[in-house]
Design a protein around this motif. Structure first.
Motif, PDB file in Angstrom:
ATOM      1  N   HIS A   9      29.062  18.568  25.598  1.00  0.00           N
ATOM      2  CA  HIS A   9      28.246  17.984  24.847  1.00  0.00           C
ATOM      3  C   HIS A   9      28.063  16.451  25.446  1.00  0.00           C
ATOM      4  O   HIS A   9      28.716  16.623  27.088  1.00  0.00           O
ATOM      5  CB  HIS A   9      29.704  17.436  23.977  1.00  0.00           C
ATOM      6  CG  HIS A   9      30.773  17.112  25.092  1.00  0.00           C
ATOM      7  ND1 HIS A   9      32.031  17.657  25.409  1.00  0.00           N
ATOM      8  CD2 HIS A   9      31.368  15.476  25.678  1.00  0.00           C
ATOM      9  CE1 HIS A   9      32.715  16.687  25.708  1.00  0.00           C
ATOM     10  NE2 HIS A   9      32.627  15.663  25.261  1.00  0.00           N
TER      11      HIS A   9
ATOM     12  N   ASP B 183      27.012  14.010  21.229  1.00  0.00           N
ATOM     13  CA  ASP B 183      25.953  15.313  20.520  1.00  0.00           C
ATOM     14  C   ASP B 183      26.713  16.829  21.363  1.00  0.00           C
ATOM     15  O   ASP B 183      26.878  16.202  22.883  1.00  0.00           O
ATOM     16  CB  ASP B 183      24.414  15.061  20.708  1.00  0.00           C
ATOM     17  CG  ASP B 183      24.286  14.591  19.853  1.00  0.00           C
ATOM     18  OD1 ASP B 183      24.661  13.464  18.320  1.00  0.00           O
ATOM     19  OD2 ASP B 183      22.682  14.243  20.115  1.00  0.00           O
TER      20      ASP B 183
ATOM     21  N   ASP C 183      19.476  23.331  24.521  1.00  0.00           N
ATOM     22  CA  ASP C 183      18.936  23.062  23.202  1.00  0.00           C
ATOM     23  C   ASP C 183      20.178  22.938  22.115  1.00  0.00           C
ATOM     24  O   ASP C 183      21.389  22.492  22.314  1.00  0.00           O
ATOM     25  CB  ASP C 183      18.820  24.230  22.856  1.00  0.00           C
ATOM     26  CG  ASP C 183      17.269  24.426  21.597  1.00  0.00           C
ATOM     27  OD1 ASP C 183      17.347  23.733  20.598  1.00  0.00           O
ATOM     28  OD2 ASP C 183      16.498  25.252  21.653  1.00  0.00           O
ATOM     29  N   ARG C 184      19.649  22.610  20.361  1.00  0.00           N
ATOM     30  CA  ARG C 184      20.812  21.748  19.879  1.00  0.00           C
ATOM     31  C   ARG C 184      22.035  23.071  19.305  1.00  0.00           C
ATOM     32  O   ARG C 184      22.624  23.032  18.714  1.00  0.00           O
ATOM     33  CB  ARG C 184      20.236  21.163  18.792  1.00  0.00           C
ATOM     34  CG  ARG C 184      20.319  19.374  19.466  1.00  0.00           C
ATOM     35  CD  ARG C 184      19.305  18.739  18.605  1.00  0.00           C
ATOM     36  NE  ARG C 184      19.769  17.361  18.544  1.00  0.00           N
ATOM     37  CZ  ARG C 184      20.589  16.709  18.347  1.00  0.00           C
ATOM     38  NH1 ARG C 184      21.454  17.418  18.487  1.00  0.00           N
ATOM     39  NH2 ARG C 184      20.499  15.564  19.204  1.00  0.00           N
TER      40      ARG C 184
ATOM     41  N   LEU D 156      18.328  13.266  21.218  1.00  0.00           N
ATOM     42  CA  LEU D 156      19.894  13.521  21.589  1.00  0.00           C
ATOM     43  C   LEU D 156      20.859  12.091  21.795  1.00  0.00           C
ATOM     44  O   LEU D 156      19.943  11.107  22.264  1.00  0.00           O
ATOM     45  CB  LEU D 156      20.069  14.053  23.585  1.00  0.00           C
ATOM     46  CG  LEU D 156      19.170  15.212  23.215  1.00  0.00           C
ATOM     47  CD1 LEU D 156      20.181  15.962  24.746  1.00  0.00           C
ATOM     48  CD2 LEU D 156      20.555  16.395  22.418  1.00  0.00           C
TER      49      LEU D 156
ATOM     50  N   VAL E 224      25.077  20.306  22.790  1.00  0.00           N
ATOM     51  CA  VAL E 224      24.562  21.091  22.553  1.00  0.00           C
ATOM     52  C   VAL E 224      24.570  22.145  23.348  1.00  0.00           C
ATOM     53  O   VAL E 224      25.830  22.339  24.086  1.00  0.00           O
ATOM     54  CB  VAL E 224      23.571  19.895  24.177  1.00  0.00           C
ATOM     55  CG1 VAL E 224      23.389  19.034  23.205  1.00  0.00           C
ATOM     56  CG2 VAL E 224      24.287  19.962  25.544  1.00  0.00           C
TER      57      VAL E 224
ATOM     58  N   LEU F 130      14.544  16.768  21.346  1.00  0.00           N
ATOM     59  CA  LEU F 130      15.657  16.849  20.691  1.00  0.00           C
ATOM     60  C   LEU F 130      16.625  15.849  20.333  1.00  0.00           C
ATOM     61  O   LEU F 130      17.451  16.177  19.802  1.00  0.00           O
ATOM     62  CB  LEU F 130      16.426  17.532  22.216  1.00  0.00           C
ATOM     63  CG  LEU F 130      16.141  18.332  22.757  1.00  0.00           C
ATOM     64  CD1 LEU F 130      16.790  18.850  24.197  1.00  0.00           C
ATOM     65  CD2 LEU F 130      16.743  20.045  22.117  1.00  0.00           C
TER      66      LEU F 130
END
Length: 359
Positions: free
Chosen positions: A296, A342, A284-285, A338, A344, A336
């Motif tokens: 990441h 990023d 998930d973010r 992504l 996470v 997401l």
């Protein structure tokens, strides 16, 4: 015909190929012997066939001791990795060979041999190539001829040693499905050796996972994959992530995540390792609930309907900078949105705990 192996051991000089191995192959079953090179799987197959003599133990066919029987008396069909076809013979004569060399009083008539061979070539879908020679066939076709030749003598047991190992990936996959269908038609007791996990899980009724001359686990494909009996089985059957923690009286703390561990109710402050499959990690973010781990994205690979992520743990602890492999659906990946770099948050949806090895 059932096969029972009792306490087999086999040494080659100082190397122990088999260490007190016992197992049972049920009548009509397709059993896979799976393991890395040197695990003893081919030696076990050859002892069952009578091509190798064990130093200790017994082999029984249908409850009768066959340990001292010659290979020709065991009624076993054997298929090798490299076909072992006679290059100077036609496909028809290759399949007929085992019937023609029988003792005169047991040899079928020429008409019976012809009918048997044509039926088998039709069964393996190669009757139209009966007058060809092996060099005129593809690798997949030659392996089917080798199988037809093994079946020609009407064996009660079929043994296959890495039967698709010499073929390319696409042909290997096609022949796996074909072999499974053929076995479902014939129901002949069969044992095949492979080091290919996917092959064993796709084809076999049960899988025997071998390591260093002994059996680590026996079970259905689902059982050995979903409920591995040891760290070796877990690591051998596909990709896995390792998370370190500790156990104490039925509770586990794995990288800050606290969970029940009832199977370890007796554990007293024991170091542990959690084994987690890539598809059993939720990504998930944002932090969703307690116990999420920050990481990441370092690499993204899209493979059909699956997206494989390589993540690097964030933080300053001993577990920081560790690589974590994750598999998510393409639909989830699109949700997401992504990109590389990023941040996470991840949380295992399920894992299996094993006490850590003490070095």
């Amino acid at each position: 015909m059932s096969i029972e192996v009792r306490n087999l051991s086999k040494q080659f000089g100082d190397f122990a190929a088999l260490r007190d191995v016992s197992l049972e192959v049920r009548t009509g079953e397709l059993l896979a012997l799976l393991g890395p090179s040197g695990s003893g799987k081919t030696t076990l197959l050859r002892v069952i066939a009578g091509l190798e003599a064990a130093d200790a133990g017994h082999v029984l066919f249908q409850g009768e001791d066959a340990t001292g029987q010659h290979v020709r008396d065991r009624q076993v069909g054997f298929v090798f990795q490299h076909y072992a076809l006679f290059r100077n013979m036609t496909i028809f004569e290759n399949v007929a060979f085992g019937l023609r060399v029988r003792a005169k009083n047991a040899r079928p008539t020429n008409t019976e041999i012809s009918d048997r061979v044509h039926d088998l070539l039709k069964l393996v879908q190669l009757d139209w190539l009966a007058d060809r020679h092996p060099h005129q066939l593809s690798g997949g076709q030659r392996q089917r001829v080798a199988l037809a030749r093994a079946l020609a003598v009407e064996p009660k047991v079929l043994l296959l040693d890495e039967p698709f190992g010499a073929l390319d990936a696409k042909v290997r996959k096609e022949l796996r499905a074909w072999l499974r269908r053929l076995h479902d038609e014939m129901h002949i007791t069969s044992v095949f050796v492979t080091h290919d996990q996917e092959e064993a899980l796709e084809v076999a009724d049960r899988v025997v996972v071998m390591n260093e001359g002994h059996i680590e686990q026996i079970g259905t494909p689902d059982e050995v994959y979903e409920q591995p009996a040891s760290p070796f089985v877990y690591e051998f059957l596909g990709k896995v992530n390792l998370f370190h923690g500790r156990l104490h009286k039925g509770r586990a703390w794995i990288d800050g995540i606290e969970v029940d561990a009832p199977e370890h109710i007796e554990a007293e402050e024991l170091a542990a390792v959690a084994y987690v499959r890539p598809h059993d990690i939720h990504v998930d973010r944002v932090v969703n609930g307690s116990g999420a781990l920050a990481a990441h994205v370092s690499h993204i690979l899209s493979v059909g309907p699956i997206v494989r992520l390589e993540l690097i743990r964030d933080g300053d602890g001993d577990n920081s900078k560790e690589l974590i492999q994750v598999e998510i659906s393409k639909e989830r990946f699109r949700e997401l949105q992504l990109t590389r770099g990023d941040r996470v948050f991840i949380k295992p949806s399920r894992f299996d705990l094993f006490p850590a090895k003490i070095h």
